[in-house]
Design an enzyme around this catalytic site. Structure first.
Site, mmCIF file in Angstrom:
data_model
loop_
_atom_site.group_PDB
_atom_site.id
_atom_site.type_symbol
_atom_site.label_atom_id
_atom_site.label_comp_id
_atom_site.label_asym_id
_atom_site.label_seq_id
_atom_site.Cartn_x
_atom_site.Cartn_y
_atom_site.Cartn_z
ATOM 1 N NE ARG A 65 -7.261 -2.691 9.943
ATOM 2 C CZ ARG A 65 -7.575 -2.704 8.951
ATOM 3 N NH1 ARG A 65 -6.651 -2.797 7.682
ATOM 4 N NH2 ARG A 65 -8.442 -1.615 7.930
ATOM 5 C CG MET A 90 -6.747 -0.770 -3.263
ATOM 6 S SD MET A 90 -5.429 0.134 -4.317
ATOM 7 C CE MET A 90 -6.526 2.492 -3.541
ATOM 8 N NE ARG A 91 -8.356 -4.501 4.038
ATOM 9 C CZ ARG A 91 -8.884 -3.784 4.668
ATOM 10 N NH1 ARG A 91 -10.753 -3.455 4.345
ATOM 11 N NH2 ARG A 91 -9.805 -4.884 5.912
ATOM 12 C CG HIS A 109 1.938 6.242 -3.468
ATOM 13 N ND1 HIS A 109 1.008 6.008 -2.811
ATOM 14 C CD2 HIS A 109 2.307 7.620 -3.005
ATOM 15 C CE1 HIS A 109 0.249 7.335 -2.626
ATOM 16 N NE2 HIS A 109 1.072 8.011 -3.232
ATOM 17 C CG ASP A 145 1.262 5.866 0.211
ATOM 18 O OD1 ASP A 145 1.407 4.675 -0.050
ATOM 19 O OD2 ASP A 145 0.111 6.635 0.649
HETATM 20 C C1 GAR Z 1 -1.247 1.703 -9.957
HETATM 21 O O1 GAR Z 1 -1.724 3.344 -9.818
HETATM 22 C C2 GAR Z 1 -0.938 2.452 -8.535
HETATM 23 O O2 GAR Z 1 0.382 2.769 -8.018
HETATM 24 C C3 GAR Z 1 -2.131 2.076 -7.536
HETATM 25 O O3 GAR Z 1 -3.492 1.411 -7.560
HETATM 26 C C4 GAR Z 1 -3.107 1.947 -9.050
HETATM 27 C C5 GAR Z 1 -3.077 0.378 -9.151
HETATM 28 O O4 GAR Z 1 -3.316 -0.496 -10.632
HETATM 29 N N1 GAR Z 1 -1.601 2.197 -6.099
HETATM 30 C C6 GAR Z 1 -2.433 3.083 -4.993
HETATM 31 O O5 GAR Z 1 -2.987 3.938 -5.525
HETATM 32 C C7 GAR Z 1 -2.023 2.425 -3.268
HETATM 33 N N2 GAR Z 1 -2.098 2.879 -2.650
HETATM 34 P P1 GAR Z 1 -3.124 -1.886 -11.465
HETATM 35 O O6 GAR Z 1 -4.187 -2.814 -10.521
HETATM 36 O O7 GAR Z 1 -3.525 -1.623 -13.079
HETATM 37 O O8 GAR Z 1 -1.563 -2.279 -10.780
#
Ligand code: GAR
Length: 210
Positions: A65, A90-91, A109, A145
Site C-alpha cells: 500500500r 474507493m481506496r 461522503h 469517513d
Molecule cells: C459519490 O456518490 C460519492 O459520494 C461516493 O461515490 C460516488 C462517486 O460518484 N463516495 C463514496 O462512497 C466514498 N466512500 P462519482 O464518481 O460520480 O462522483
C-alpha cells in the site's frame, strides 16, 4: 488560484462538477490534475475531454500500500498541487499519506456524517427509516469517513424511494456542496479547531448547511 488534484475511481460526476465550477470567473481553485487508481475509469475520458491532464496510478501489482501511495504522492507533487479532492476514490489512504497532506485533502461522503460511515449508505439510511439523508464534504483524517465537516447538504427521503432513487437525489446535492466546500478551503477562509471548521465568513452557514 490553488492547484487541485481530483482523485477518482469511477464515473467522476463529482469531478465534473468541480471542473465546471472551477471555470467560473473568480473561483479560487483550478483543477490541474485528475488521477485514477482504476485504469479506464469513466471519469478519465471525461476529464481529458474537458482539457484536464489525467493519469492513472494503478494500485494493483505494487508491493505494498505504501508503494502505491508513494507513487501517488510523487505524481501529485510533480504538478505543484496544493489541495486534493477525493471524488468517489474507493481506496483507503494510510496515515502516512494523510499526514503528508494534513488539512489539504477533502472527501465527499454520501451520507450525513457521522451517520452511515462506510459503504451502502443509501440502503442503510432506508433500512433505518431515516426521513432526512444527504452528503458531507469533510477534511480527511486517518479514521475512515471521520474528519472536520466543511459543508453538508440534506435531502428528504420519499415514501417510494429505493437505494437508486435516493442515491440520485443525494448526488444532485453532492454536486452543489463539493464546489462550495472547495471554494471555502481554497480561498483560505477555513480554520480547523478539533472537529470544528470555522470560516469567519458572515452568512456562510447559508451555504454550509443546505
Ligand atoms: C459519490 O456518490 C460519492 O459520494 C461516493 O461515490 C460516488 C462517486 O460518484 N463516495 C463514496 O462512497 C466514498 N466512500 P462519482 O464518481 O460520480 O462522483
Amino acid at each position: 488560484r490553488k492547484r487541485v488534484a481530483v482523485l477518482i475511481s469511477g464515473r467522476g460526476s463529482n469531478m465534473t462538477a468541480l471542473i465546471e465550477a472551477a471555470r467560473a470567473d473568480g473561483y479560487p481553485a483550478e483543477i490541474a490534475l485528475v488521477v485514477s487508481n482504476v485504469p479506464g475509469a469513466g471519469g478519465l475520458e471525461k476529464a481529458a475531454s474537458e482539457g484536464i491532464e489525467t493519469t492513472t496510478v494503478d494500485h494493483r501489482g505494487r508491493g505494498s500500500r505504501q508503494a502505491f501511495e508513494e507513487e501517488l504522492d510523487r505524481t501529485i507533487r510533480a504538478k505543484d498541487i496544493d489541495l486534493i479532492c477525493l471524488a468517489g476514490f474507493m481506496r483507503i489512504l494510510t496515515p502516512w499519506f494523510i499526514e503528508r497532506w494534513h488539512d489539504r485533502i477533502l472527501n465527499i461522503h454520501p451520507a450525513l456524517l457521522p451517520s452511515f460511515k462506510g459503504l451502502d449508505t443509501h440502503a442503510r439510511a432506508l433500512a433505518e427509516g431515516c426521513l432526512i439523508h444527504g452528503a458531507t464534504v469533510h477534511f480527511v483524517r486517518s479514521e475512515m469517513d471521520a474528519g472536520p465537516i466543511i459543508v453538508q447538504g440534506a435531502v428528504p427521503v420519499m415514501d417510494g424511494d429505493d437505494a437508486v432513487t435516493l442515491a440520485a437525489r443525494v448526488l444532485t446535492v453532492e454536486h452543489k456542496i463539493y464546489p462550495q466546500a472547495l471554494a471555502l478551503v481554497a480561498s483560505e477562509r477555513t480554520s480547523v479547531e478539533g472537529m470544528r471548521v470555522r470560516t469567519g465568513v458572515e452568512g456562510s452557514n447559508d451555504f454550509r448547511s443546505l
